[in-house]
Design a protein around this motif. Sequence first.
Motif, mmCIF file in Angstrom:
data_model
loop_
_atom_site.group_PDB
_atom_site.id
_atom_site.type_symbol
_atom_site.label_atom_id
_atom_site.label_comp_id
_atom_site.label_asym_id
_atom_site.label_seq_id
_atom_site.Cartn_x
_atom_site.Cartn_y
_atom_site.Cartn_z
ATOM 1 N N ARG A 45 32.505 51.875 56.598
ATOM 2 C CA ARG A 45 32.366 51.106 57.877
ATOM 3 C C ARG A 45 32.843 49.833 57.887
ATOM 4 O O ARG A 45 33.287 49.439 56.644
ATOM 5 N N ARG A 46 32.754 49.071 58.982
ATOM 6 C CA ARG A 46 33.249 47.642 58.756
ATOM 7 C C ARG A 46 32.643 46.622 57.864
ATOM 8 O O ARG A 46 33.375 45.831 57.050
ATOM 9 N N GLY A 47 31.409 46.681 57.574
ATOM 10 C CA GLY A 47 30.922 45.909 56.379
ATOM 11 C C GLY A 47 31.454 46.270 55.055
ATOM 12 O O GLY A 47 31.521 45.551 54.250
ATOM 13 N N GLU A 48 31.741 47.630 54.951
ATOM 14 C CA GLU A 48 31.862 48.208 53.489
ATOM 15 C C GLU A 48 33.263 47.905 53.377
ATOM 16 O O GLU A 48 33.807 47.376 52.240
ATOM 17 N N LYS A 49 33.994 47.993 54.370
ATOM 18 C CA LYS A 49 35.581 47.416 54.311
ATOM 19 C C LYS A 49 35.682 45.932 53.942
ATOM 20 O O LYS A 49 36.511 45.625 53.048
ATOM 21 N N LEU A 50 34.841 45.128 54.478
ATOM 22 C CA LEU A 50 34.868 43.767 54.282
ATOM 23 C C LEU A 50 34.390 43.377 52.575
ATOM 24 O O LEU A 50 35.348 42.718 51.976
ATOM 25 N N ARG A 51 33.531 44.213 52.090
ATOM 26 C CA ARG A 51 33.153 44.120 50.984
ATOM 27 C C ARG A 51 34.160 44.378 49.962
ATOM 28 O O ARG A 51 34.358 43.827 49.201
ATOM 29 N N ASP A 52 34.540 45.753 50.178
ATOM 30 C CA ASP A 52 35.577 46.331 49.311
ATOM 31 C C ASP A 52 36.919 45.453 49.393
ATOM 32 O O ASP A 52 37.535 45.185 48.354
ATOM 33 N N GLY A 53 37.369 44.830 50.470
ATOM 34 C CA GLY A 53 38.456 44.033 50.438
ATOM 35 C C GLY A 53 38.219 42.830 49.795
ATOM 36 O O GLY A 53 39.181 42.232 49.096
ATOM 37 N N THR A 54 37.190 42.234 50.046
ATOM 38 C CA THR A 54 36.782 40.947 49.208
ATOM 39 C C THR A 54 36.859 41.216 47.749
ATOM 40 O O THR A 54 37.409 40.570 46.941
ATOM 41 N N ILE A 55 36.358 42.461 47.153
ATOM 42 C CA ILE A 55 36.174 42.526 45.785
ATOM 43 C C ILE A 55 37.676 42.980 45.201
ATOM 44 O O ILE A 55 38.243 42.479 44.108
ATOM 45 N N ALA A 56 38.637 43.565 46.212
ATOM 46 C CA ALA A 56 39.977 44.001 45.855
ATOM 47 C C ALA A 56 41.053 42.532 45.659
ATOM 48 O O ALA A 56 41.674 42.339 44.892
ATOM 49 N N LEU A 57 40.656 41.866 46.825
ATOM 50 C CA LEU A 57 41.432 40.432 46.995
ATOM 51 C C LEU A 57 41.158 39.620 45.674
ATOM 52 O O LEU A 57 41.814 39.275 44.956
ATOM 53 N N GLY A 58 39.718 39.518 45.255
ATOM 54 C CA GLY A 58 39.336 38.812 44.148
ATOM 55 C C GLY A 58 39.871 39.372 42.849
ATOM 56 O O GLY A 58 40.565 38.536 41.942
ATOM 57 N N ALA A 59 39.988 40.528 42.806
ATOM 58 C CA ALA A 59 40.586 41.246 41.501
ATOM 59 C C ALA A 59 42.016 41.060 41.381
ATOM 60 O O ALA A 59 42.828 40.752 40.283
ATOM 61 N N GLY A 60 42.717 41.336 42.648
ATOM 62 C CA GLY A 60 44.239 40.989 42.848
ATOM 63 C C GLY A 60 44.561 39.681 42.419
ATOM 64 O O GLY A 60 45.559 39.261 41.876
ATOM 65 N N VAL A 61 43.743 38.530 43.058
ATOM 66 C CA VAL A 61 44.161 37.222 42.607
ATOM 67 C C VAL A 61 43.896 37.003 41.165
ATOM 68 O O VAL A 61 44.803 35.975 40.634
ATOM 69 N N MET A 62 42.797 37.411 40.716
ATOM 70 C CA MET A 62 42.684 37.061 39.122
ATOM 71 C C MET A 62 43.903 37.730 38.287
ATOM 72 O O MET A 62 44.281 37.132 37.418
ATOM 73 N N ALA A 63 44.307 39.189 38.734
ATOM 74 C CA ALA A 63 45.362 39.553 38.118
ATOM 75 C C ALA A 63 46.688 38.517 38.306
ATOM 76 O O ALA A 63 47.507 38.594 37.323
ATOM 77 N N THR A 64 46.876 38.414 39.461
ATOM 78 C CA THR A 64 47.728 37.685 39.755
ATOM 79 C C THR A 64 48.002 36.105 38.859
ATOM 80 O O THR A 64 48.844 35.565 38.283
ATOM 81 N N LEU A 65 46.610 35.493 39.001
ATOM 82 C CA LEU A 65 46.757 34.164 38.089
ATOM 83 C C LEU A 65 47.200 34.676 36.630
ATOM 84 O O LEU A 65 47.711 33.669 35.804
ATOM 85 N N VAL A 66 46.550 35.722 36.180
ATOM 86 C CA VAL A 66 46.868 36.072 34.516
ATOM 87 C C VAL A 66 48.421 36.343 34.519
ATOM 88 O O VAL A 66 48.842 35.835 33.332
#
Length: 766
Positions: A672-693
């Motif tokens: 659902r829309r809320g789940e997409k927002l949650r999953d996108g936030t987690i994925a974005l955070g993991a991606g940003v962390m990996a990028t910074l590393v």
Amino acid sequence: MDLALVVFIAFASAPLAAWLGGRSSPVMACVPLVLAICFLGFAPLVAEGQAVTAARDWIPSLGITAAFRLDGLSLVFALLITGVGTAVFLYASLYLKAYPRLPRFYAALTLFMAAMLGAVLADDLLLLVVFWELTSLTSFLLIGFSPEKAASRRAAQQGLLVTVGGGLAMLAGVIILGQIAGSYSISGLIARKAEIAGHPLASTIICLLAAGAFAKSAQAPLHPWLANAMVAPTPVSAFLHSATMVKLGVYLLARLSPVFEGHQSWVLLLTGFGGLTMLVGAVLALRETDLKRVLAYSTIISLGTLVLMIGIPGDLSAMAVVTFLVVHALYKACLFLVAGIVDHETGTRDSAALGGLRHAMPLTALVAFAGSLSMAGLPPFIGFAAKELVYETGLAASTSWLVVAVALVANAVMVVIACIVSWRCFAGPPRPTPRKPHDPGVAMLAGPLVLASLGLVFGLAPWLVSDTLILPAAAAVAGHPIDYNLALWHGFTPMLLLSLLTLGLGVAAFGSWTRIRTQLSGVEQIALWGPDRVYDRAMEGLQSVARWQTQAIQSGSLRSYTGYTVAVAALAGFATLISQGGFAWPSFAGIWQPELVIAVLLVAATLAVLRARNFVAGIAAAGLVGFAVALLFLFQGAPDLAFTQFSVEALSIVILLAIVGRLPFRDSDYRRRGEKLRDGTIALGAGVMATLVMLSVLAQPFDARLSDFFRAESVPQAHGRNLVNVIIVDFRALDTLGEIAVLGLAGIAAAAVIAGLRRATTGGTR
């Protein structure tokens, strides 16, 4: 004989003991007997002040050696372990003859004996910790000998949790101590005692080590597990809880006494908890009628006495510790075995229901009275000399009146317990019992008879044990040679007056034992608010937290579990970068246009995954991400890796689409829309962390040593020129094999699920 070989033989004899034990053969007592003879062979050398050592490389990369050392203290413990072990093994061959699961029992008992020997012989603290935890594990198996009984399961679990929990605290103290000293060698630590005792972390180390020792040696308020462990068979109680395991904590404190002797934290902790344990054990012992539980609480009193004595600085206290240690092992193992005989032959060990057994069991009565006289501290038994040493040490302490008062109460209760085990059960008119009593066979009676006789022989001729065992062991506890004349008679001294007072108080208390027991049994606060009840409440609270945690976290959704894992990993990465100041910005001077185009393509594919409305679209969009990464590999000059990535992505898309097509998914099952927002936030955070590393890694100077190694050694060692293939197939062959195994198992599991769904669908159609 090499000490490491002795420990190895002890462990290796477990299968033999299991085989002989399954046949209830008395021959299995030869295992500890042979070991005892080996240790006796070292006695003359140790008596001269020399130590026997042996070492084997264990973890050379960490500088850890499997070092063993036999000095006076180790020799005393080794002889107690193997000597009492001989009596227990012989006793068990008849006592447990009709019990089930005997091979497992004897294997565990032998492993326990071997672990105890390893612990007292270890000259490396980390090696000692390993054997320490092995004793906890094997004692868990022995206490839970009857797993079908709830009491056995609870007692085994409680003993394991308390002792292992204390062991973890001790491990922390060991690690800190090793880091400070630069070595885990016990003999090396003693050589640097002034430096260690003066370190700012000395008090912390003492508290951590004491926590482990107190848990192992049942110091209040961690004492309930010992009394509850009496649900185990009598041979276990006699071996583990009188002469061996419960004294392992005392051994650790005695071994490290030269390092911390006189330190304020050491003195306060040991004398405080030791004295408290003596009083607690005395009160609880007077409430019991079960012979084994009465003896268990008397063991707690004795352990408190030993800890108290170790906490008092001076040569006299070292002498008192070792003498009392030997005396206690002799009479307590003897009396535990006598309690087992009474239970085995009469069908009960309730002292309130027993009496007059001397008529039917004269030999057992003789052994019981001999062991009890030593326990009560009466001449000519060596228990008298040990008790006077305790009083002499107390009188020499800085707080002499308090130490002597506590010792007086505890020793008076020991007289009461001695009277309960001997006079109450064997004197007076005979009382009816569930079985017709009689003396047992030689196998059951020989062990306690020898132990009681040794108490008498050593009392009449104390030099037999003093010069060869007690003085060298006391020197190890004190850290230097000791000169003391161990004897029964030292003239009319304050210690003699205290001994007479102890006897008078004990006899008077025994005369009023029934009334005292009734009054103490009526104190409900002990059962409601004692440590044993606290343990139960703690376990109930732990289970409540586990149920809440399961309901909150274990939702059954693989998507949720993956989200939690990725989110925690991302937060941990951010926290590490921030706390360690690890972020660095690389130079982008060499970046070129195709890489920017591919980066835009990756972002677009990622957005497509987030906006996908069903599983098919999501899988296809995820494949685009993989293809974009493959293009990046291609433009970076790695065509083999790029084509591998293309193949894997194409195959993954085909397999996933095939699986999704066969599984009962519906579009309504997608996010659902809320789940997409949650999953996108987690994925974005993991991606940003990996990028910074990755940016931080790229900002560091390139270390070419590993790539140079692979380039130079690929042909000579692996006979291949394709570096990627050589690394995967040769240099990291085991990693690749593991990955293949995981993928194979995952494929088999997926095939099994699909096959099961197909059968279910076919069955439903039919």
